[in-house]
Design a protein around this motif. Structure first.
Motif: not given
Length: 81
Positions: A8-15, A18-21, A59-76
């Motif tokens: 479950x991803x949550x944007x810290x800016x707009x709330x 979204x659940x992803x797999x 990366x996966x980004x918020x559709x409302x404000x482009x905030x990074x919600x998920x990254x496949x980079x190790x350590x992010x």
């Protein structure tokens, strides 16, 4: 070996929430202690991040404000709820 993992991803800016797999796994040449790879499968309303050349940046980004919600980079860190 790989397995599906929901997140479950949550944007810290707009709330936005979204659940992803994601697929998490290790390759056949992996050694003990190696970091598993991660990639997304279903992303719902999230937007795939792109580099300047148009290629995906992992990366996966918020559709409302482009905030990074998920990254496949190790350590992010992602904004999991």
């Amino acid at each position: 070996m790989a397995y599906l993992q929901p997140a479950n991803l949550r944007c810290p800016n707009c709330g936005f929430v979204q659940q992803i797999s994601t697929v998490v796994g290790v390759g056949p040449g992996s050694q003990k202690g190696d970091t598993p790879y991660r990639t997304y499968r279903s992303i719902g309303d999230c937007v795939e991040g792109k580099r300047d050349d148009g290629n995906k940046d992992g990366t996966l980004r918020c559709p409302h404000d482009d905030t990074v919600l998920w990254s496949n980079v190790a350590g992010k860190k992602a904004q999991h709820t």
